[in-house]
Design a protein around this motif. Structure first.
Motif, PDB file in Angstrom:
ATOM      1  N   TYR A   1      35.623  47.629  26.570  1.00 30.17           N
ATOM      2  CA  TYR A   1      36.767  46.927  27.159  1.00 30.17           C
ATOM      3  C   TYR A   1      38.037  47.770  27.070  1.00 30.17           C
ATOM      4  CZ  TYR A   1      40.157  43.186  27.969  1.00 30.17           C
ATOM      5  OH  TYR A   1      41.184  42.422  28.466  1.00 30.17           O
ATOM      6  N   HIS A   2      38.292  48.361  25.901  1.00 29.16           N
ATOM      7  CA  HIS A   2      39.488  49.187  25.737  1.00 29.16           C
ATOM      8  C   HIS A   2      39.349  50.516  26.473  1.00 29.16           C
ATOM      9  CE1 HIS A   2      41.566  46.516  23.037  1.00 29.16           C
ATOM     10  NE2 HIS A   2      40.515  46.457  22.228  1.00 29.16           N
ATOM     11  N   ALA A   3      38.120  51.029  26.598  1.00 33.66           N
ATOM     12  CA  ALA A   3      37.922  52.271  27.347  1.00 33.66           C
ATOM     13  C   ALA A   3      38.242  52.090  28.820  1.00 33.66           C
ATOM     14  CB  ALA A   3      36.483  52.754  27.178  1.00 33.66           C
ATOM     15  N   LEU A   4      38.077  50.871  29.327  1.00 30.19           N
ATOM     16  CA  LEU A   4      38.384  50.574  30.723  1.00 30.19           C
ATOM     17  C   LEU A   4      39.833  50.159  30.937  1.00 30.19           C
ATOM     18  CD1 LEU A   4      35.151  48.617  31.729  1.00 30.19           C
ATOM     19  CD2 LEU A   4      35.762  50.954  32.343  1.00 30.19           C
ATOM     20  N   GLY A   5      40.636  50.182  29.906  1.00 29.26           N
ATOM     21  CA  GLY A   5      42.052  49.861  30.045  1.00 29.26           C
ATOM     22  C   GLY A   5      42.453  48.567  29.379  1.00 29.26           C
ATOM     23  N   GLY A   6      41.488  47.684  29.104  1.00 36.31           N
ATOM     24  CA  GLY A   6      41.772  46.458  28.380  1.00 36.31           C
ATOM     25  C   GLY A   6      42.580  45.433  29.136  1.00 36.31           C
ATOM     26  N   GLY A   7      42.629  45.502  30.467  1.00 34.53           N
ATOM     27  CA  GLY A   7      43.412  44.543  31.244  1.00 34.53           C
ATOM     28  C   GLY A   7      42.571  43.791  32.246  1.00 34.53           C
ATOM     29  N   ALA A   8      43.227  43.414  33.351  1.00 39.11           N
ATOM     30  CA  ALA A   8      42.533  42.647  34.377  1.00 39.11           C
ATOM     31  C   ALA A   8      41.415  43.456  35.022  1.00 39.11           C
ATOM     32  CB  ALA A   8      43.532  42.187  35.438  1.00 39.11           C
ATOM     33  N   VAL A   9      41.619  44.783  35.165  1.00 40.95           N
ATOM     34  CA  VAL A   9      40.576  45.625  35.760  1.00 40.95           C
ATOM     35  C   VAL A   9      39.333  45.628  34.885  1.00 40.95           C
ATOM     36  CG1 VAL A   9      40.009  47.971  36.479  1.00 40.95           C
ATOM     37  CG2 VAL A   9      42.285  47.052  36.935  1.00 40.95           C
ATOM     38  N   ALA A  10      39.524  45.727  33.568  1.00 39.05           N
ATOM     39  CA  ALA A  10      38.385  45.695  32.655  1.00 39.05           C
ATOM     40  C   ALA A  10      37.669  44.350  32.716  1.00 39.05           C
ATOM     41  CB  ALA A  10      38.856  45.982  31.227  1.00 39.05           C
TER      42      ALA A  10
END
Length: 204
Positions: free
Chosen positions: A10-19
């Motif tokens: 989740y944090h590797a993908l940015g941890g936001g709405a995109v994740a």
């Protein structure tokens, strides 16, 4: 056991709405992206619809809706269309410029190392990467590649999140095999290239 892996992905993908969308935590957003990209791909790739005509028709429809909405609102004493102030902020321009500067500087560094420093290893890596892109691009057009990228983005992250241990083991094994093959190539081919270059420098 599962939560650290999930938080890592989740944090590797940015941890936001995109994740959330890529990991199907907001399933409605994921379904919307999947159906929207599929519809656009089918519309342009299979139905043969022209992308320029599509954009023009969509903008024309939007302008007509806003125009008649505004006219009817003035006649019926209704509120006008809720349009925000459409402007680009200075902060957004600064962030976009900073990101572009990082990428441009990286490309210039790679070009400098290849053209000026004569980095043979980097040259082979760049040449192989460009050849791979060209080879894959000969089978698919840009729209199909973009659609495949969307599909992979919606499939690979949740798959990796659920099977991270097994995938990591396979990736480590593949990395060790590739590293051993690379060492063989480095010891045989690259050394034969470096030796003539060093001799030329000595004569100069």
């Amino acid at each position: 056991m599962g939560e650290p892996h999930q938080s890592f992905v989740y944090h590797a993908l940015g941890g936001g709405a995109v994740a959330d969308v890529l990991l199907w935590r907001r399933w409605y957003g994921s379904v919307t992206v999947l159906l929207g990209s599929t519809a656009l791909w089918f519309l342009f790739e299979r139905a043969g619809y022209n992308i320029l005509s599509f954009i023009a028709n969509v903008l024309l429809l939007l302008v007509l809706i806003l125009f008649f909405w505004a006219k009817s609102a003035s006649l019926l004493n209704r509120p006008l269309p809720p349009l925000p102030d459409l402007e680009v902020s200075d902060e957004w321009v600064v962030k976009a410029g900073a990101v572009m500067r990082i990428w441009v500087n990286h490309l210039l560094t790679v070009a400098h190392d290849i053209a000026i420093e004569g980095n043979v290893k980097l040259f082979i890596q760049v040449a192989f990467g460009l050849w791979a892109v060209s080879y894959v691009g000969s089978f698919f057009n840009f729209l199909t590649l973009f659609y495949m990228g969307v599909i992979f983005s919606l499939v690979i992250p949740p798959l990796y999140e659920s099977c991270q241990d097994q995938i990591d083991d396979k990736l480590i094994l593949a990395h060790n095999i590739i590293l051993s093959k690379y060492k063989i190539i480095n010891d045989t081919i690259l050394k034969k290239i470096y030796v003539p270059l060093n001799k030329e420098k000595k004569f100069q």
